[in-house]
Scaffold this active site. Sequence first.
Site, PDB file in Angstrom:
ATOM      1  N   ASN A  63       0.603  -1.049   0.038  1.00  0.00           N
ATOM      2  CA  ASN A  63      -0.151   0.116   0.094  1.00  0.00           C
ATOM      3  C   ASN A  63       1.019   1.292  -0.028  1.00  0.00           C
ATOM      4  O   ASN A  63       1.895   1.344   0.482  1.00  0.00           O
ATOM      5  CB  ASN A  63      -0.831  -0.082   1.153  1.00  0.00           C
ATOM      6  CG  ASN A  63      -1.835  -1.168   1.191  1.00  0.00           C
ATOM      7  OD1 ASN A  63      -2.371  -1.631   0.199  1.00  0.00           O
ATOM      8  ND2 ASN A  63      -2.346  -1.584   2.365  1.00  0.00           N
ATOM      9  N   HIS A  75       5.829   0.002  -2.646  1.00  0.00           N
ATOM     10  CA  HIS A  75       5.120   0.597  -3.966  1.00  0.00           C
ATOM     11  C   HIS A  75       5.517   2.233  -3.629  1.00  0.00           C
ATOM     12  O   HIS A  75       4.682   2.881  -4.421  1.00  0.00           O
ATOM     13  CB  HIS A  75       3.824   0.189  -4.151  1.00  0.00           C
ATOM     14  CG  HIS A  75       3.933  -1.266  -4.684  1.00  0.00           C
ATOM     15  ND1 HIS A  75       2.802  -2.195  -4.918  1.00  0.00           N
ATOM     16  CD2 HIS A  75       4.743  -2.027  -5.216  1.00  0.00           C
ATOM     17  CE1 HIS A  75       2.812  -3.087  -5.076  1.00  0.00           C
ATOM     18  NE2 HIS A  75       4.219  -3.204  -5.701  1.00  0.00           N
ATOM     19  N   SER A  89      -4.266  -9.823  -3.005  1.00  0.00           N
ATOM     20  CA  SER A  89      -4.662 -10.620  -4.005  1.00  0.00           C
ATOM     21  C   SER A  89      -3.544 -11.832  -4.318  1.00  0.00           C
ATOM     22  O   SER A  89      -3.600 -12.703  -5.151  1.00  0.00           O
ATOM     23  CB  SER A  89      -5.281  -9.960  -5.244  1.00  0.00           C
ATOM     24  OG  SER A  89      -4.437  -9.297  -6.021  1.00  0.00           O
TER      25      SER A  89
END
Length: 236
Positions: free
Chosen positions: A89, A106, A178
């Site tokens: 995140n 990220h 995911s």
Amino acid sequence: MTRQHIVFLTGAGISVESGLATFRGVNGMWNNEEWQYLASTDGLYEDTERSLEFYNWRRKQLAEVSPNKAHLLIAELEREHQVTVITQNVDNLHERAGSSKVIHLHGELSKVCSSKNRYDEKYIREYPLTTPIRLGDDAGDDSQLRPYVVLFGEYVHGMEEAEEIVSNADVFVVVGTSLMVYPANNLIIYAHREIPKFVIDPSDMPKCDALGYTHIKESAGNAVEILLQKLKECID
């Protein structure tokens, strides 16, 4: 209770209860092709102003939400254990909840950097979420100031550190991801076979199931409470 090194790998699913959208799946942000373009290197360099406006919107949205129960419970674990959070995140909700060791694979919406020297520490700094990044803002090296995030088309920094941390974990927990995004999805294979391993996600997680993870099939907030009880059982 024995003090353990508990490592979390978190994704967008952990921030849903705070009001932030996931990126993939039925209602994921990246189903919107225009947003995906604006979050890419092509978007930043071909349509800089609109790309910055997109990230200004996301930054403002982040300023308006708060950490949820899952973030807070993970932070509370530091009272009794060493805890490292590796997150996909770009929000800062783990830090705002009180987690002291957070690795952002990220990048971070709360920071800005240079368009020319993205990983040069001289040009990376905190930037108020409610202050827009404008076209023409100088990063300090005669390049456009930009959000400190990994765009589509850019490589992920810090994977070697993350792999080492996971390989040295006493307990490993995957929450709200995911596992579709490379290279972060490979981190699950670095956890030692014999340690307690958990995956928290309401959907099926066949990759984790195949590697012997205990699957808590709930939303993040409820599942982290269940996890804490399971941790007491396997650590005591």
